[in-house]
Write a protein that holds these residues in place. Structure first.
Motif, PDB file in Angstrom:
ATOM      1  N   HIS A  42       0.860  -1.174   0.000  1.00 54.71           N
ATOM      2  CA  HIS A  42       0.000   0.000   0.000  1.00 54.71           C
ATOM      3  C   HIS A  42       0.901   1.230   0.000  1.00 54.71           C
ATOM      4  CE1 HIS A  42      -3.846  -2.107   0.880  1.00 54.71           C
ATOM      5  NE2 HIS A  42      -3.026  -2.990   1.427  1.00 54.71           N
ATOM      6  N   ARG A  43       0.640   2.168  -0.897  1.00 52.15           N
ATOM      7  CA  ARG A  43       1.400   3.422  -0.923  1.00 52.15           C
ATOM      8  C   ARG A  43       0.570   4.510  -0.249  1.00 52.15           C
ATOM      9  NH1 ARG A  43       4.066   5.232  -6.384  1.00 52.15           N
ATOM     10  NH2 ARG A  43       5.676   6.040  -4.997  1.00 52.15           N
ATOM     11  N   LEU A  44       1.231   5.265   0.620  1.00 50.24           N
ATOM     12  CA  LEU A  44       0.555   6.286   1.405  1.00 50.24           C
ATOM     13  C   LEU A  44       1.166   7.654   1.141  1.00 50.24           C
ATOM     14  CD1 LEU A  44       0.458   4.477   4.892  1.00 50.24           C
ATOM     15  CD2 LEU A  44      -1.160   4.264   2.991  1.00 50.24           C
ATOM     16  N   GLN A  45       0.351   8.690   1.323  1.00 52.95           N
ATOM     17  CA  GLN A  45       0.839  10.076   1.252  1.00 52.95           C
ATOM     18  C   GLN A  45       0.287  10.841   2.448  1.00 52.95           C
ATOM     19  OE1 GLN A  45       1.075  12.036  -2.557  1.00 52.95           O
ATOM     20  NE2 GLN A  45       0.305  13.965  -1.712  1.00 52.95           N
ATOM     21  N   TRP A  46       1.180  11.585   3.113  1.00 54.46           N
ATOM     22  CA  TRP A  46       0.769  12.405   4.252  1.00 54.46           C
ATOM     23  C   TRP A  46       0.198  13.711   3.722  1.00 54.46           C
ATOM     24  CZ3 TRP A  46       0.156  11.086   9.135  1.00 54.46           C
ATOM     25  CH2 TRP A  46       0.011  12.077  10.108  1.00 54.46           C
ATOM     26  N   GLN A  47      -1.020  14.008   4.108  1.00 53.17           N
ATOM     27  CA  GLN A  47      -1.688  15.185   3.580  1.00 53.17           C
ATOM     28  C   GLN A  47      -2.633  15.750   4.640  1.00 53.17           C
ATOM     29  OE1 GLN A  47      -0.513  15.616   0.443  1.00 53.17           O
ATOM     30  NE2 GLN A  47      -1.327  17.702   0.360  1.00 53.17           N
ATOM     31  N   GLY A  48      -2.416  17.000   5.023  1.00 50.65           N
ATOM     32  CA  GLY A  48      -3.303  17.649   5.967  1.00 50.65           C
ATOM     33  C   GLY A  48      -3.326  16.995   7.335  1.00 50.65           C
ATOM     34  N   GLN A  86       3.775  12.278  15.377  1.00 47.96           N
ATOM     35  CA  GLN A  86       4.963  12.808  16.041  1.00 47.96           C
ATOM     36  C   GLN A  86       6.185  12.903  15.130  1.00 47.96           C
ATOM     37  OE1 GLN A  86       4.758  13.953  19.233  1.00 47.96           O
ATOM     38  NE2 GLN A  86       2.582  13.424  19.097  1.00 47.96           N
ATOM     39  N   GLN A  87       6.030  12.503  13.867  1.00 48.64           N
ATOM     40  CA  GLN A  87       7.182  12.415  12.977  1.00 48.64           C
ATOM     41  C   GLN A  87       7.517  13.735  12.278  1.00 48.64           C
ATOM     42  OE1 GLN A  87       8.398   9.397  14.233  1.00 48.64           O
ATOM     43  NE2 GLN A  87       9.195   9.199  12.164  1.00 48.64           N
ATOM     44  N   GLY A  88       6.575  14.642  12.250  1.00 49.30           N
ATOM     45  CA  GLY A  88       6.828  15.914  11.578  1.00 49.30           C
ATOM     46  C   GLY A  88       6.835  15.817  10.070  1.00 49.30           C
ATOM     47  N   TYR A  89       6.002  14.941   9.502  1.00 45.96           N
ATOM     48  CA  TYR A  89       5.943  14.785   8.060  1.00 45.96           C
ATOM     49  C   TYR A  89       5.375  16.042   7.401  1.00 45.96           C
ATOM     50  CZ  TYR A  89       6.463   9.738   8.936  1.00 45.96           C
ATOM     51  OH  TYR A  89       6.908   8.506   9.333  1.00 45.96           O
ATOM     52  N   ALA A  90       5.966  16.422   6.282  1.00 47.65           N
ATOM     53  CA  ALA A  90       5.436  17.512   5.470  1.00 47.65           C
ATOM     54  C   ALA A  90       4.392  16.964   4.508  1.00 47.65           C
ATOM     55  CB  ALA A  90       6.565  18.193   4.697  1.00 47.65           C
ATOM     56  N   ASP A  91       3.451  17.797   4.092  1.00 44.13           N
ATOM     57  CA  ASP A  91       2.484  17.371   3.090  1.00 44.13           C
ATOM     58  C   ASP A  91       3.221  16.884   1.844  1.00 44.13           C
ATOM     59  OD1 ASP A  91       0.347  17.946   4.680  1.00 44.13           O
ATOM     60  OD2 ASP A  91      -0.346  19.682   3.552  1.00 44.13           O
TER      61      ASP A  91
END
Length: 397
Positions: free
Chosen positions: A168-174, A215-220
């Motif tokens: 599964h591919r994921l993207q951090w968004q919002g 808690q990871q601080g991922y950017a969009d």
């Protein structure tokens, strides 16, 4: 997009029927569709003439050294009259052929107890394996998904298998995960879209490996992968293993490296004629698609299913502990054919190259069994003195 490829047509029709499919389903079809999937193509080859090289296709020394480990496992189990070695995904069959031949010539008592099994998903590869290994007769058998699992005392082995599980591919968004789906644009070309997560197991996965995405601080726009297929695979292995070992070799990272904010594009990569790139939508059915293995997930889920983590190390250290250094020394002192000697010398060094095959992870898990490898234990003591709070017996993080 060309339409002469039946696999492309199949995937397009599937997308049109439902609107969009998860990337995991797309990868599954691209690699394993019965008609045209990469691993089911008769033209697919592993080795120098194919799209990628494995340790087993590089040199027979790899299989011979691993046989040394299998013999030690047999002794650790008090030399049972039947020791089953189950290879998960056997490629062209070179590894099995060498293990059987080397065992017969070098360890006849072990060979007398050895029962070799192969589980192979690809009909094309299974046919080639059966042709190559026909001389071993009933010493060797094949297991399929439809074959009832029998109880095993021995070892379940895989080399570069888990990296080819659909992910599964994921993207951090919002501030939340979105899952990447695949649809078609107006011209019929593949196009990615984001959808809300439908898999609660993905949240459970991150909790299991000790990663809190908030808690990871991922950017969009941060992208990564989750390999949920690993979980039922490990559970099945544990259920069929009565006593013995699971030995897994693959490229990967522990979770804190895999899901580090700096790894913003994930690990997905493709191989086409020894060229590596990151576009899974080109050469569909004609290229390998892989993602690195989350080593922490392999150990944490293994422990959930009753598999104790015995060692986590690099292939270079593991093979040196099994005698690769002695082989290098003996090879340098031999007076054989110069070209053959140079080729073998190069191949042995490739097996331990820290930037290549030597950097692969080796994970050894046990069920009602343990294995003492003194060279690895000594390195482990040094590592644990300097690295606290990481996975057990991780020799080189």
């Amino acid at each position: 997009m060309p339409t002469g490829n039946p696999l492309l047509v199949e995937i397009q029709e599937r997308i049109r029927a439902v609107g969009a499919i998860s990337f995991c389903e797309f990868m599954d079809l691209a690699l394993y569709a019965p008609q045209g999937g990469y691993y089911n193509r008769p033209q697919m080859q592993i080795g120098r003439r194919g799209d990628f090289i494995t340790s087993g296709s590089l040199t027979r020394d790899f299989a011979e050294l691993l046989t040394e480990a299998f013999v030690q496992m047999w002794h650790a189990l008090d030399c049972p009259q039947r020791f089953t070695l189950l290879e998960m995904g056997a490629g062209e069959g070179e590894f099995a052929d060498v293990v059987l031949g080397y065992s017969q010539a070098t360890y006849p008592d072990f060979f007398a107890a050895l029962k070799y099994q192969i589980q192979e998903q690809s009909p094309s590869l299974r046919e080639r394996q059966q042709q190559r290994l026909a001389r071993w007769g009933d010493r060797l058998s094949w297991q399929g998904a439809e074959t009832p699992a029998e109880s095993i005392i021995g070892c379940i082995f895989s080399n570069e298998l888990i990296d080819a599980f659909p992910v599964h591919r994921l993207q951090w968004q919002g501030g939340n995960w979105q899952e990447i789906y695949v649809t078609l644009d107006k011209q019929g070309a593949f196009q990615e879209v984001l959808r809300p997560l439908r898999e609660d197991r993905i949240h459970e996965y991150f909790a299991t490996i000790g990663i809190d995405p908030q808690q990871q601080g991922y950017a969009d726009g941060y992208r990564t992968e989750v390999n949920l297929r690993l979980i039922p695979w490990l559970k099945d292995l544990s259920q069929r293993l009565e006593q013995g070992f699971v030995l897994t070799i693959d490229y990967g990272y522990p979770a804190h490296q895999y899901y580090h904010p700096a790894r913003c594009e994930g690990t997905l990569q493709c191989y086409y004629r020894h060229r590596r790139h990151n576009n899974p939508y080109s050469f569909v059915g004609e290229q390998d698609i892989t993602a690195h293995v989350d080593v922490t997930a392999l150990t944490r889920y293994g422990e959930k299913f009753g598999l104790e983590t015995l060692y986590i190390t690099r292939q270079s250290l593991f093979l040196m502990a099994l005698g690769l250094g002695d082989r290098l020394l003996a090879q340098q002192q031999s007076n054989g054919h110069l070209l053959h000697a140079l080729n073998r010398h190069q191949s042995l060094h490739q097996l331990i190259d820290p930037l290549g095959l030597g950097g692969f992870y080796v994970v050894l898990q046990g069920k009602q069994a343990t294995l003492k490898l003194p060279p690895l234990q000594e390195a482990d003591q040094v590592f644990r003195a300097t690295q606290r709070g990481t996975s057990p017996r991780l020799l080189n993080d």
